[in-house]
Design a protein around this motif. Structure first.
Motif, short mmCIF file in Angstrom:
data_model
loop_
_atom_site.label_atom_id
_atom_site.label_comp_id
_atom_site.label_asym_id
_atom_site.label_seq_id
_atom_site.Cartn_x
_atom_site.Cartn_y
_atom_site.Cartn_z
N ASN A 80 0.87 -1.18 0.00
CA ASN A 80 0.00 0.00 0.00
C ASN A 80 0.90 1.23 0.00
OD1 ASN A 80 0.65 0.77 2.73
ND2 ASN A 80 -0.89 -0.66 3.50
N SER A 81 0.34 2.40 0.07
CA SER A 81 1.16 3.61 -0.05
C SER A 81 2.11 3.80 1.13
CB SER A 81 0.25 4.85 -0.17
OG SER A 81 -0.59 4.96 0.97
N CYS A 82 1.89 3.06 2.22
CA CYS A 82 2.71 3.23 3.43
C CYS A 82 3.74 2.13 3.64
CB CYS A 82 1.82 3.28 4.67
SG CYS A 82 0.68 4.66 4.69
N TYR A 83 3.56 0.96 3.00
CA TYR A 83 4.41 -0.19 3.31
C TYR A 83 5.10 -0.76 2.07
CZ TYR A 83 2.00 -0.38 7.82
OH TYR A 83 1.49 -0.07 9.05
N LEU A 84 6.41 -0.98 2.22
CA LEU A 84 7.23 -1.69 1.24
C LEU A 84 7.79 -2.90 1.97
CD1 LEU A 84 8.46 -1.39 -1.68
CD2 LEU A 84 10.44 -0.34 -0.57
N VAL A 85 7.48 -4.11 1.52
CA VAL A 85 7.84 -5.30 2.28
C VAL A 85 8.83 -6.17 1.52
CG1 VAL A 85 5.61 -5.30 3.47
CG2 VAL A 85 5.92 -6.74 1.45
N ASN A 86 9.68 -6.86 2.28
CA ASN A 86 10.66 -7.79 1.71
C ASN A 86 9.97 -9.14 1.54
OD1 ASN A 86 12.82 -9.43 1.08
ND2 ASN A 86 14.19 -8.55 2.61
N SER A 87 9.82 -9.58 0.28
CA SER A 87 9.09 -10.81 0.01
C SER A 87 9.71 -12.03 0.68
CB SER A 87 9.00 -11.05 -1.50
OG SER A 87 10.28 -11.16 -2.08
N LYS A 88 11.03 -11.98 0.97
CA LYS A 88 11.70 -13.11 1.62
C LYS A 88 11.20 -13.34 3.04
CE LYS A 88 16.00 -12.55 -0.98
NZ LYS A 88 17.45 -12.22 -0.88
N HIS A 89 10.62 -12.30 3.64
CA HIS A 89 10.20 -12.42 5.04
C HIS A 89 8.68 -12.45 5.20
CE1 HIS A 89 14.25 -12.09 6.45
NE2 HIS A 89 14.43 -10.92 5.88
N ILE A 90 7.97 -12.68 4.10
CA ILE A 90 6.51 -12.83 4.17
C ILE A 90 6.17 -14.28 4.51
CG2 ILE A 90 4.34 -12.74 2.89
CD1 ILE A 90 5.50 -10.45 1.26
N ALA A 91 5.39 -14.46 5.57
CA ALA A 91 4.98 -15.81 5.97
C ALA A 91 3.76 -16.25 5.18
CB ALA A 91 4.68 -15.84 7.46
N SER A 92 2.80 -15.34 5.00
CA SER A 92 1.59 -15.69 4.25
C SER A 92 0.86 -14.42 3.81
CB SER A 92 0.66 -16.56 5.10
OG SER A 92 0.18 -15.84 6.22
N VAL A 93 0.05 -14.59 2.78
CA VAL A 93 -0.81 -13.50 2.30
C VAL A 93 -2.22 -14.05 2.25
CG1 VAL A 93 -1.39 -12.02 0.36
CG2 VAL A 93 1.01 -12.37 0.97
N HIS A 94 -3.15 -13.35 2.90
CA HIS A 94 -4.54 -13.80 2.91
C HIS A 94 -5.45 -12.59 2.72
CE1 HIS A 94 -7.97 -16.30 3.80
NE2 HIS A 94 -8.37 -15.46 4.75
N ARG A 95 -6.12 -12.58 1.58
CA ARG A 95 -7.01 -11.47 1.24
C ARG A 95 -6.27 -10.14 1.32
NH1 ARG A 95 -12.76 -13.39 4.05
NH2 ARG A 95 -12.93 -15.35 2.85
#
Length: 231
Positions: free
Chosen positions: A188-203
């Motif tokens: 979103n406009s506030c968050y840039l995340v490192n895909s290596k540290h994503i545990a899960s994405v739900h909705r």
């Protein structure tokens, strides 16, 4: 810091590989955090996406290296895998599990150095990338691979690693451009995340491996889902 696992059931070979890794570290300045396993079964039972580089003996009692490698690939398809073997012919099997190279016993430091230089140049050079941040008026070099996510607050951004946060005085746009080739995705406009540290994405929720939950904006849901389909 590059996280290394060595899976080798023979103590003398394990000690020798640890020794030459230390010599390579001193010569090149690359920093290793080494975890050793003499039990392949223990490694398989406890393995998560914890390592950047794994040295794996092909021939071990109980469970062979190829079986361990297949278990690794089920969990982490991207970790750099190097086989340890006494005979080069066995290393050919490694291509089926995307092993990048093999090292022959008994270990020669010069041969090891050549192979490690190749691995660094082709696969690990991004592990040395860092950005300079601040915390309590002190400056810190933060490895990009250790960053979990970045958020924005007017003229500065927050840089968040597993359990600590730092500040950097720049815009979100600036840091987004700087990190565009390192697996970061804007949710979103506030968050840039490192895909290596994503545990899960739900909705509309992105759960990080440190337990932090971040909101995915409606306008970025498709982009986030497409990213994971293609990576």
């Amino acid at each position: 810091m590059i996280k290394v696992a060595i899976i080798e059931d023979e103590q003398q070979h394990l000690d020798r590989l640890t020794e030459i890794l230390g010599a390579y570290q001193r010569e090149t300045g690359n920093e290793f955090e080494i975890t050793s396993y003499t039990s392949p079964l223990l490694f398989v039972e406890t393995f998560k996406c914890d390592f950047d580089l794994i040295f794996l003996d092909i021939k071990m009692p109980g469970i062979d290296g190829m079986s361990v490698a297949r278990s690794i690939r089920e969990i982490d398809p991207k970790v750099i895998l190097v086989f340890i073997t006494s005979l080069a012919q066995y290393a050919i099997e490694g291509y089926s599990v995307n092993a990048v190279d093999y090292i022959l016993k008994p270990y020669s430091y010069e041969e090891f150095k050549l192979k490690m230089n190749r691995i660094f140049n082709k696969f690990l050079k991004d592990e040395k990338k860092y950005i300079v941040c601040q915390k309590d008026r002190a400056k810190y070099k933060i490895a990009v691979k250790d960053i979990y996510y970045i958020d924005t607050n007017i003229h500065q951004v927050g840089v968040h690693v597993e359990h600590t946060s730092y500040t950097r005085y720049c815009s979100m746009g600036d840091v987004e451009k700087e990190l565009k080739d390192y697996g970061f995705i804007k949710i979103n406009s506030c968050y840039l995340v490192n895909s290596k540290h994503i545990a899960s994405v739900h909705r509309d929720e992105c759960l990080m491996k440190n337990g932090i939950s971040l909101k995915i904006s409606r306008s970025h849901v498709k982009e986030v889902n497409d990213f994971f389909k293609n990576n």
